[in-house]
Design a protein around this motif. Structure first.
Motif, mmCIF file in Angstrom:
data_model
loop_
_atom_site.group_PDB
_atom_site.id
_atom_site.type_symbol
_atom_site.label_atom_id
_atom_site.label_comp_id
_atom_site.label_asym_id
_atom_site.label_seq_id
_atom_site.Cartn_x
_atom_site.Cartn_y
_atom_site.Cartn_z
ATOM 1 N N LYS A 183 0.742 -1.285 0.198
ATOM 2 C CA LYS A 183 0.100 0.127 0.093
ATOM 3 C C LYS A 183 1.029 1.332 -0.006
ATOM 4 C CE LYS A 183 -3.935 -2.106 2.496
ATOM 5 N NZ LYS A 183 -4.705 -1.980 3.442
ATOM 6 N N PRO A 184 0.634 2.173 -1.007
ATOM 7 C CA PRO A 184 1.583 3.376 -1.099
ATOM 8 C C PRO A 184 1.349 4.204 0.034
ATOM 9 C CG PRO A 184 -0.343 3.501 -2.683
ATOM 10 C CD PRO A 184 -0.178 2.118 -2.033
ATOM 11 N N ASP A 185 2.140 5.124 0.653
ATOM 12 C CA ASP A 185 2.020 6.028 1.604
ATOM 13 C C ASP A 185 1.759 7.217 1.260
ATOM 14 O OD1 ASP A 185 2.096 7.620 3.885
ATOM 15 O OD2 ASP A 185 4.266 6.915 4.736
#
Length: 350
Positions: free
Chosen positions: A269-271
């Protein structure tokens, strides 16, 4: 006076060599290491050594396995990745013979081993940098000599079922595949054999022979078209960094079960608060300092290596035509005695 002159000359030569290496290092530092090592067409003319770790290092004095042998054929010749530490090449040749005699395998199709001087590759692998890794296709060798074009274009066959998650296709997988992989793991110098998790599970579920080497067979992403043999650092290697030993047991446990959960396959999951950073390419100074020397060393003479379908292996027993200072002397390490291992001798051109 004569002795003093000799000492002065040697000191001057050492200074010149150090200056030359320093100048080359400055010029090379801006280039990605994969371009420097990927551009080497021939190995260094020095004693065989593996420097660094499997995924961060280089190789001196590499030897090439011939493109063809009685029990193997090398694939993807244009990549020029048939090079390895002499112990790796000797093992492949022995394994190819044993595969025919003990596993009922028609012969090996060889994938990538390493570049002439190891190091990071232009494409593909993160490892294979120190001449101690080799890929073996899970497709059996045909009973005829493949053409150059066939070796470039032929695709290996996946062992996985197309419509089932992490499942070996029973119409493709055979007992000979199992015997081949377990034979590879049985050699004492082999540290790991990497395979797809589905293949590892298949072996766990069906292998009824000696399971003492099954723990060396390690699940990893991909590796459904080929398996990957990794051998230990040679006993007297200078600067070769060993990998941690495999855990005890056969590996048919929770560590394997993890691969059949969602976690290994979930996309990270991208921050949203973190700015994307472009990865910095590996440069020469990121590698062991001996690798700068490996790049700078003279190549083996052209007559000792013929590229293409008539390639030959080398013998490290042949003396170079001119004296070459050892890597150990240049970087200040004590010279290490080479292990007494069989080295492939030159084959006649055909």
């Amino acid at each position: 006076m004569h002795l003093i002159s000799k000492i002065i000359l040697r000191a001057a030569a050492a200074v010149l060599l150090s200056g030359s290496l320093a100048g080359q290092s400055v010029a090379q530092e801006g280039k990605p290491a994969k371009e420097l090592f990927g551009g080497m067409k021939l190995p260094s003319r020095s004693d065989a050594q593996s420097f660094g770790f499997y995924s961060k290092g280089c190789m001196a004095g590499g030897v090439a396995i011939p493109t063809d042998g009685p029990t193997w054929q090398a694939m993807r010749l244009s990549r020029n990745r048939r090079w390895g530490n002499p112990q790796m090449i000797a093992l492949i040749e022995q394994f190819s013979r044993d595969a025919v005699e003990k596993a009922g395998w028609p012969g090996l199709l060889l994938g990538d081993i390493s570049q002439p001087r190891g190091g990071p590759m232009l494409t593909g692998h993160a490892s294979h940098q120190i001449g101690l890794d080799a890929d073996i296709w899970l497709t059996p060798m045909p009973q005829r000599k493949l053409s150059y074009r066939e070796r470039e274009d032929t695709s290996a066959i996946s062992m996985l079922a197309k419509n089932k998650f992490l499942t070996v296709d029973p119409s493709i997988w055979t007992p000979q595949h199992a015997r081949l992989i377990m034979l590879a793991a049985s050699y004492p110098q082999v540290e790991r054999v990497f395979v797809n998790p589905a293949i590892k599970k298949k072996l766990c579920d069906t292998w009824t022979g000696d399971r003492s080497a099954l723990g060396k067979v390690r699940p990893i992403y991909g590796h459904d078209y080929h398996f990957h043999i990794r051998i230990k650092c040679p006993a007297d290697a200078v600067g070769c960094k060993a990998q941690a030993p495999v855990p005890e047991g056969d590996g048919c446990d929770k560590s394997l079960a993890w691969w059949f959960t969602d976690e290994p396959w979930a996309k990270p999951k991208p921050d949203p608060n973190k700015k994307p950073v472009k990865p910095r390419p590996v440069v020469l100074s990121d590698l062991p300092k001996a690798c700068a020397v490996v790049l700078a060393e003279p190549a083996r003479p052209e007559e000792e290596a013929t590229f293409g379908t008539d390639a030959v292996a080398f013998s490290s027993e042949q003396p170079p035509s001119a004296p070459v200072q050892s890597i150990e002397a240049i970087i200040g390490d004590e010279p290490a005695a080479l292990a007494n291992v069989p080295v492939p001798l030159p084959r006649p051109m055909r």
